[in-house]
Design a protein around this motif. Sequence first.
Motif, PDB file in Angstrom:
ATOM      1  N   GLU A 100      -4.572   0.493   5.913  1.00  0.00           N
ATOM      2  CA  GLU A 100      -5.476   1.132   4.915  1.00  0.00           C
ATOM      3  C   GLU A 100      -6.909   1.397   5.518  1.00  0.00           C
ATOM      4  OE1 GLU A 100      -5.418  -0.945   1.040  1.00  0.00           O
ATOM      5  OE2 GLU A 100      -4.156   0.835   0.449  1.00  0.00           O
TER       6      GLU A 100
ATOM      7  N   GLY B 259      -8.034   5.703   5.165  1.00  0.00           N
ATOM      8  CA  GLY B 259      -8.857   6.205   4.361  1.00  0.00           C
ATOM      9  C   GLY B 259      -9.460   7.522   4.989  1.00  0.00           C
TER      10      GLY B 259
ATOM     11  N   PRO C  82      -0.287   4.556   0.067  1.00  0.00           N
ATOM     12  CA  PRO C  82      -0.735   5.298   1.536  1.00  0.00           C
ATOM     13  C   PRO C  82      -0.159   5.026   2.526  1.00  0.00           C
ATOM     14  CG  PRO C  82      -2.700   4.824   0.301  1.00  0.00           C
ATOM     15  CD  PRO C  82      -1.431   3.845  -0.252  1.00  0.00           C
ATOM     16  N   VAL C  83      -0.257   3.533   3.057  1.00  0.00           N
ATOM     17  CA  VAL C  83       0.568   3.080   4.157  1.00  0.00           C
ATOM     18  C   VAL C  83       1.910   3.268   4.251  1.00  0.00           C
ATOM     19  CG1 VAL C  83       1.134   0.922   5.639  1.00  0.00           C
ATOM     20  CG2 VAL C  83      -1.305   1.352   4.497  1.00  0.00           C
TER      21      VAL C  83
ATOM     22  N   SER D 209       1.049  -1.245   0.047  1.00  0.00           N
ATOM     23  CA  SER D 209      -0.229   0.001  -0.052  1.00  0.00           C
ATOM     24  C   SER D 209       0.902   1.279   0.061  1.00  0.00           C
ATOM     25  CB  SER D 209      -0.979  -0.079   1.326  1.00  0.00           C
ATOM     26  OG  SER D 209      -1.478   1.218   1.497  1.00  0.00           O
TER      27      SER D 209
END
Length: 572
Positions: A533, A537, A485-486, A483
């Motif tokens: 995740e 969000g 974003p992570v 991920s």
Amino acid sequence: MRVSEFFLSTLKEAPSEAELPSHKLMLRAGLIRRLSSGLYSWMPLGLRVLRKVETIVREEMNRAGAIELLMPAVQPAELWQETKRWQKYGPELLRIKDRHERDYCFGPTHEEVITDIARREIRSYRQLPVNFYQIQNKFRDEIRPRFGVMRAREFIMKDAYSFHPDQSSLNTTYTRMHEAYIRIFSRLDLEFRAVAADTGSIGGTGSHEFHVLADCGEDSIAYCPTSGYAANIELAEAMAVKNMSENPSEPLEKIATPGVKSIEDVSQFFKTESCHAVKTLIIENDHGDFAALLLRGDHELNEIKAAKIPAVGGSFRLASEESVRKITGASSGSLGPLGLSIPLIADRSVALLENFIAGANEDGFHYQHVSFSRDLSHAVIADIRNVQEGDPSPDCKGKLSLCRGIEVGHIFQLGTRYSEAMNATFLDEAGQAKPLVMGCYGIGVSRIVGAAIEQCNDEKGIRWPVAMAPFTVAICPIGLKKSEPVRTATETLYQKLTEQGIEVLLDDRDERPGVMFADMELIGIPYRVTIGERNLGNGLVEFMTRNGESSELLALQEVAGRIQSQITQKNH
RNA sequence: CGGGGUAUGGCGCAGUCUGGUAGCGCGCUUCGUUCGGGACGAAGAGGCCGCAGGUUCGAAUCCUGCUACCCCGACCA
């Protein structure tokens, strides 16, 4: 620190060598590894904890005016011969020879070396007082090393030695060290107690021990919740206690008691409590002198107290069966105080008895209705027993309770014992040579680590106090590889916390969450941030404390502040 | 030092009684599938069975000696 760049070595099952929870956890968490009996390597994670403890000890010693130095671990025999401890210290002293067959020892303590330094360096009262300390490895060849790092043979100790022109100067420093020790154990966030202690073989005039409270502790502590009195059971003064049900004395009576030997047998036979019987212990000291010690049936002998009685004459052991027979005419099991020609020492509580049972010094016979005042007035009366739960406090302000402790610190007023033996003198204001007055102050740095775990653990593993945790916070990213974003959030947080000087362990292994959580809990990191995740969000991460008291969702930007405030909260 | 116990792959253990090519779980390596609480499948690597002697055609296993480690004790007449 990233786990991938560090060295974690956790175990699911504890090696069979360990018994104690703290020892098992130290092995499972990979803090230490055993090399040999009583010898342990400190692995990287364990060393971080050890350094934390050292740092706090060092800061507080410095604050209290002590000055750090470092002495050799190996010491020449000559110094130990000067104080006679080469002979006296016994097999605990690890003796070694060099290539020239000269005798040395691996230092178990450093009074001799520091006194040697003092006699060379200190000439004038103007240089006093001075307090030297070091943090260093010691070796004591323990009879039975056990409990991992808690009773290891090689261990790390902070030892300090102070030098003074007189007793009042020593008192000042002693008090200051006492306060420093309280600060140290308070900062480490341990439940501890300072107790009056016996000076033991080191000798001297006053002494306190500091104990971390734990059921597995090898020492018993007596304390009074109402008055604040606290002492090691070795020292705690036992007051005379009276049997409430005591009847007035009746005529002495000899009773046939076939097969009745132990106190338990006696109280069953006479259908009474063990406190109405007296046990007679025939002892032999190192010079071959015998004496009889009298204790109430429900009381325990305190050997340290007894050894100080002049009539006992120092350390002793129970006399052999043959000696007992020669002296009393009976075998153990029928011994009593009447008609003995050796010195009699009666415990204070025995001296209050007016109607008790004792052996008749004839196999198979006991006396009843023995009266101390009538029959044994020639006996020496002394405190020779261990205090018991519920005994009156020596300051007469309450009742004693007992608990167990692990000795992690010990301070002594040594006086001039070593300075006189080694001729360490200074010139006072009048130009007179006087022996230096000394104090010494020890802390078992490595033992503290074990003791802390003993006090702070649960079924999942260690729960470090923040002050000694190897890392303050663990970051567990979920799906770090997958991920984007992570990964971004993780790196951002890691950077930020690191910049703030917070010690972070980033679990960047490609492991499933359960594995990361279990490991971080086992090694006891106080705070954990989970980045996944699922919450990211909404811009949130999970913040959790090791004690499980709170688990909450925070905005990524809030985390650093929250941890910072948790830490400062802890420090107050 | 006295008493008890253990020693088999990195960790935990079975196998020893009744001698016959060394096994299980976890961990480790590779590949694939998985991925918010110790995943699943497949294929692998790894053991002087604590050491030394002896008995035997043959010893992890039987015998002798040693070593290491752990536990209890070294107060109660």
